[in-house]
Write a protein that holds these residues in place. Sequence first.
Motif, PDB file in Angstrom:
ATOM      1  N   LEU A  99     101.063  42.123  82.404  1.00  0.00           N
ATOM      2  CA  LEU A  99     100.139  42.755  81.173  1.00  0.00           C
ATOM      3  C   LEU A  99      98.895  41.847  80.765  1.00  0.00           C
ATOM      4  N   LEU A 100      99.308  40.635  80.440  1.00  0.00           N
ATOM      5  CA  LEU A 100      98.233  39.651  80.293  1.00  0.00           C
ATOM      6  C   LEU A 100      97.048  39.902  81.511  1.00  0.00           C
ATOM      7  N   GLU A 101      97.417  39.888  82.659  1.00  0.00           N
ATOM      8  CA  GLU A 101      96.505  39.804  83.796  1.00  0.00           C
ATOM      9  C   GLU A 101      95.612  41.258  83.510  1.00  0.00           C
ATOM     10  N   TYR A 102      96.162  42.305  83.421  1.00  0.00           N
ATOM     11  CA  TYR A 102      95.038  43.485  83.169  1.00  0.00           C
ATOM     12  C   TYR A 102      94.441  43.428  82.162  1.00  0.00           C
ATOM     13  N   LEU A 103      94.842  42.859  80.852  1.00  0.00           N
ATOM     14  CA  LEU A 103      93.846  42.658  79.851  1.00  0.00           C
ATOM     15  C   LEU A 103      92.818  41.709  80.160  1.00  0.00           C
ATOM     16  N   TYR A 139     105.953  44.437  73.991  1.00  0.00           N
ATOM     17  CA  TYR A 139     105.463  43.442  74.952  1.00  0.00           C
ATOM     18  C   TYR A 139     104.151  43.029  74.363  1.00  0.00           C
ATOM     19  N   ILE A 140     103.150  43.869  73.760  1.00  0.00           N
ATOM     20  CA  ILE A 140     102.117  43.078  73.067  1.00  0.00           C
ATOM     21  C   ILE A 140     102.396  42.103  72.031  1.00  0.00           C
ATOM     22  N   ASN A 141     103.784  42.161  71.021  1.00  0.00           N
ATOM     23  CA  ASN A 141     103.985  41.403  70.295  1.00  0.00           C
ATOM     24  C   ASN A 141     104.378  40.307  70.941  1.00  0.00           C
ATOM     25  N   TYR A 142     105.135  40.191  72.162  1.00  0.00           N
ATOM     26  CA  TYR A 142     105.589  38.808  72.824  1.00  0.00           C
ATOM     27  C   TYR A 142     104.399  38.253  73.091  1.00  0.00           C
ATOM     28  N   THR A 149      95.194  45.273  68.455  1.00  0.00           N
ATOM     29  CA  THR A 149      95.640  46.491  68.312  1.00  0.00           C
ATOM     30  C   THR A 149      94.761  47.352  67.962  1.00  0.00           C
ATOM     31  N   LYS A 150      93.865  48.715  68.354  1.00  0.00           N
ATOM     32  CA  LYS A 150      93.184  49.297  67.942  1.00  0.00           C
ATOM     33  C   LYS A 150      93.917  50.528  67.487  1.00  0.00           C
ATOM     34  N   SER A 151      94.241  50.845  66.154  1.00  0.00           N
ATOM     35  CA  SER A 151      95.109  51.881  65.654  1.00  0.00           C
ATOM     36  C   SER A 151      94.806  53.444  66.410  1.00  0.00           C
ATOM     37  N   GLY A 152      95.872  53.812  66.938  1.00  0.00           N
ATOM     38  CA  GLY A 152      95.549  55.311  67.354  1.00  0.00           C
ATOM     39  C   GLY A 152      94.843  55.128  68.788  1.00  0.00           C
ATOM     40  N   MET A 153      94.330  54.072  69.157  1.00  0.00           N
ATOM     41  CA  MET A 153      93.551  54.137  70.591  1.00  0.00           C
ATOM     42  C   MET A 153      94.193  53.254  71.683  1.00  0.00           C
ATOM     43  N   GLY A 154      94.723  51.802  71.248  1.00  0.00           N
ATOM     44  CA  GLY A 154      95.444  51.240  72.191  1.00  0.00           C
ATOM     45  C   GLY A 154      95.274  49.612  71.985  1.00  0.00           C
TER      46      GLY A 154
END
Length: 229
Positions: free
Chosen positions: A160-164, A196-199, A215-220
């Motif tokens: 997940l971090l790799e993709y970010l 997972y984002i919180n982790y 976090t962008k509310s409603g977007m991702g």
Amino acid sequence: MIILVVEDDTRVSELIQRGLEEQGFTVVLAYDGLSAKKLSLQQDFDLMITDIILPKIDGIDLCREVRLTKPDLPIIMLTALGTTDDKVDGFDAGADDYMVKPFEMRELLVRIRALLKRNAKGAHTTGFILRYADLEMNLHTKIVKRGAQEINLTPKEFKLLEYLMLNPERVLSRVEIAEKVWDTHFDTGTNFMNVYINYLRNKVDKNFDTKLIHTKSGMGFILKAEKTE
């Protein structure tokens, strides 16, 4: 392509075997975790499909032990356990994908092909280092550091971090992350993604004034360096 199927229900294992062989795959069956572990050491497989509830060694422990000797083997967990906690446990053990029974054979085949395709491409990325702000990820050694601090991530947190990090300062939707990180065209669920984002936030941003994961509310979600007041 040789696939190891670990399933103690004979009816289900034969159903999977028949469906895969019709698509040209070679299938090896194991009916308990211990046999599957031994087979994985004796033979090279292109992919493994395993249940979680198994005799002798359960699927979670099997996945962890296989990962020690076969870190790049694609693994799909196919199980009746479908809560968010079950999925998190599966991914943390090293699974690349997670499907809940009852399942559609067509969907299983789509996920198998996606994993095999991604695994083939991944062979060209070893040794590459990703950097953003003071965050560094080595795709070869799997070491992640922020400044001088090493960060210990589970396999799915790493992906997940790799993709970010491959898409910095761009808002990534939940659907896109589900497709690119979890290899599924279905949204894995808001709560599941947030877990997972919180982790990652707790490991990457904790104790740092500059926060990277937002976090962008409603977007991702977005990887962007923003200093807190």
